[in-house]
Design a protein around this motif. Structure first.
Motif, PDB file in Angstrom:
ATOM      1  N   GLY A  37       0.821  -1.204   0.000  1.00  0.00           N
ATOM      2  CA  GLY A  37       0.000   0.000   0.000  1.00  0.00           C
ATOM      3  C   GLY A  37       0.857   1.257   0.000  1.00  0.00           C
ATOM      4  N   ILE A  40       2.279   1.669  -3.527  1.00  0.00           N
ATOM      5  CA  ILE A  40       1.292   2.173  -4.475  1.00  0.00           C
ATOM      6  C   ILE A  40       0.974   3.633  -4.193  1.00  0.00           C
ATOM      7  CG2 ILE A  40      -1.119   1.964  -5.238  1.00  0.00           C
ATOM      8  CD1 ILE A  40      -0.861  -1.052  -4.750  1.00  0.00           C
ATOM      9  N   GLY A  41       0.814   3.962  -2.921  1.00  0.00           N
ATOM     10  CA  GLY A  41       0.453   5.326  -2.561  1.00  0.00           C
ATOM     11  C   GLY A  41       1.520   6.351  -2.865  1.00  0.00           C
ATOM     12  N   THR A  42       2.773   5.899  -2.969  1.00  0.00           N
ATOM     13  CA  THR A  42       3.871   6.830  -3.228  1.00  0.00           C
ATOM     14  C   THR A  42       4.527   6.585  -4.578  1.00  0.00           C
ATOM     15  OG1 THR A  42       5.432   5.349  -2.110  1.00  0.00           O
ATOM     16  CG2 THR A  42       4.390   7.060  -0.774  1.00  0.00           C
ATOM     17  N   GLN A  43       3.848   5.870  -5.471  1.00  0.00           N
ATOM     18  CA  GLN A  43       4.487   5.438  -6.718  1.00  0.00           C
ATOM     19  C   GLN A  43       4.973   6.605  -7.571  1.00  0.00           C
ATOM     20  OE1 GLN A  43       1.994   3.595  -9.651  1.00  0.00           O
ATOM     21  NE2 GLN A  43       0.169   4.667  -8.991  1.00  0.00           N
ATOM     22  N   TYR A 123      -6.305  -1.265   0.158  1.00  0.00           N
ATOM     23  CA  TYR A 123      -7.206  -0.136  -0.075  1.00  0.00           C
ATOM     24  C   TYR A 123      -7.170   0.842   1.096  1.00  0.00           C
ATOM     25  CZ  TYR A 123     -11.445   2.417  -1.334  1.00  0.00           C
ATOM     26  OH  TYR A 123     -12.346   3.407  -1.664  1.00  0.00           O
ATOM     27  N   THR A 126      -3.818   2.958   1.193  1.00  0.00           N
ATOM     28  CA  THR A 126      -3.770   4.005   0.178  1.00  0.00           C
ATOM     29  C   THR A 126      -4.792   5.108   0.477  1.00  0.00           C
ATOM     30  OG1 THR A 126      -5.265   2.681  -1.221  1.00  0.00           O
ATOM     31  CG2 THR A 126      -2.909   2.505  -1.653  1.00  0.00           C
ATOM     32  N   TYR A 127      -5.923   4.726   1.071  1.00  0.00           N
ATOM     33  CA  TYR A 127      -6.942   5.718   1.440  1.00  0.00           C
ATOM     34  C   TYR A 127      -6.416   6.622   2.556  1.00  0.00           C
ATOM     35  CZ  TYR A 127     -11.281   7.664   3.322  1.00  0.00           C
ATOM     36  OH  TYR A 127     -12.260   8.518   3.784  1.00  0.00           O
ATOM     37  N   SER A 131      -4.168   8.988  -1.058  1.00  0.00           N
ATOM     38  CA  SER A 131      -3.792   8.727  -2.441  1.00  0.00           C
ATOM     39  C   SER A 131      -5.038   8.657  -3.309  1.00  0.00           C
ATOM     40  CB  SER A 131      -3.027   7.399  -2.544  1.00  0.00           C
ATOM     41  OG  SER A 131      -2.799   7.051  -3.875  1.00  0.00           O
ATOM     42  N   VAL A 133      -5.410   6.961  -5.994  1.00  0.00           N
ATOM     43  CA  VAL A 133      -5.083   5.869  -6.905  1.00  0.00           C
ATOM     44  C   VAL A 133      -6.323   5.304  -7.569  1.00  0.00           C
ATOM     45  CG1 VAL A 133      -4.123   3.545  -7.033  1.00  0.00           C
ATOM     46  CG2 VAL A 133      -2.978   5.282  -5.666  1.00  0.00           C
TER      47      VAL A 133
END
Length: 240
Positions: A37, A40-43, A123, A126-127, A131, A133
């Motif tokens: 997570g 993904i959140g910092t990709q 989820y 990332t929430y 993010s 995303v």
């Protein structure tokens, strides 16, 4: 005994005898969800560093949603526990069909529980990172896309579990990890990020995502073929 009824009996007995291992299963899934997570959140900020790592972790970890950590799986290398299990069932006797159906039940239960933990944790992380995303619809498409891949790899796992010795299974597992690592770095070298592509495809097409439907179709057909192949070879396997 009806093969489905017997399969449920085997599944419940295995689950009851390995309750403590399920705690580690939950911890592991939540830890991986947290780590991925964050990736993904910092990709967008760590694109060049994390691209191969995020792809590699997804390719490796998603298939783990297909089974529970059990005493048998931990002791497989040392005791060849799956072969011992098959010997025991053959003596009782319990049919190959019942054994495979119990593994299917385990697969379904594991993918449901681990999927909720893994994808739900993904989820949530990332929430909480604010993010943007995905929305929830795109998130579900993302989950089903990876589920097709998970089915295919779990078909390979079941084949190896029931037809090979522990040492051979371990060697093939390491080989698979090396191949997936190589694939992740080759994709990065070609400036391709599989995780980003699936995210974008899920956001853009939602339920009409061609990647999702292709993944489910290929994964489902591949899994069905591997299960059929496992059944045929297991009936002829010498367990002595």
């Amino acid at each position: 005994m009806d093969s489905w009824k017997g399969a449920w009996v085997i599944f419940r007995r295995d689950l009851q005898s390995d309750r403590m291992y399920l705690i580690w299963n939950v911890i592991f899934m939540l830890y991986i969800a947290l780590m991925l997570g964050i990736f993904i959140g910092t990709q967008e900020h760590v694109q060049y560093v994390m691209n191969p790592m995020s792809d590699f972790l997804m390719l490796i970890m998603v298939p783990f949603t297909g089974f529970f950590f059990t005493r048998r799986s931990f002791n497989y290398i040392r005791e060849n526990s799956y072969t011992q299990m098959l010997r025991y069932y053959r003596v009782l006797p319990i049919s190959v069909k019942t054994v495979l159906r119990s593994r299917l039940i385990q697969l379904g239960a594991a993918m449901l529980l681990n999927g909720i933990l893994f994808y739900g944790g993904l989820y949530l992380v990332t929430y909480l990172m604010d993010s943007m995303v995905w929305d929830f619809g795109a998130f579900l498409v993302f989950c089903f896309t990876w589920t097709g891949y998970s089915l295919l790899i779990n078909g390979l796992f079941i084949y190896c579990e029931l037809l090979m010795s522990g040492k051979v299974y371990l060697g093939l597992t390491f080989l698979l990890m090396l191949l997936l690592a190589g694939a992740a770095f080759v994709m990065n070298w070609l400036d391709v990020n599989l995780l980003a592509i699936i995210l974008e495809n899920s956001r853009r097409y939602t339920i009409l995502s061609p990647m999702m439907w292709c993944s489910i179709a290929v994964g489902g057909l591949g899994f069905t073929y591997l299960l059929s192949l496992t059944r045929r070879r297991l009936m002829k396997r010498d367990l002595t």
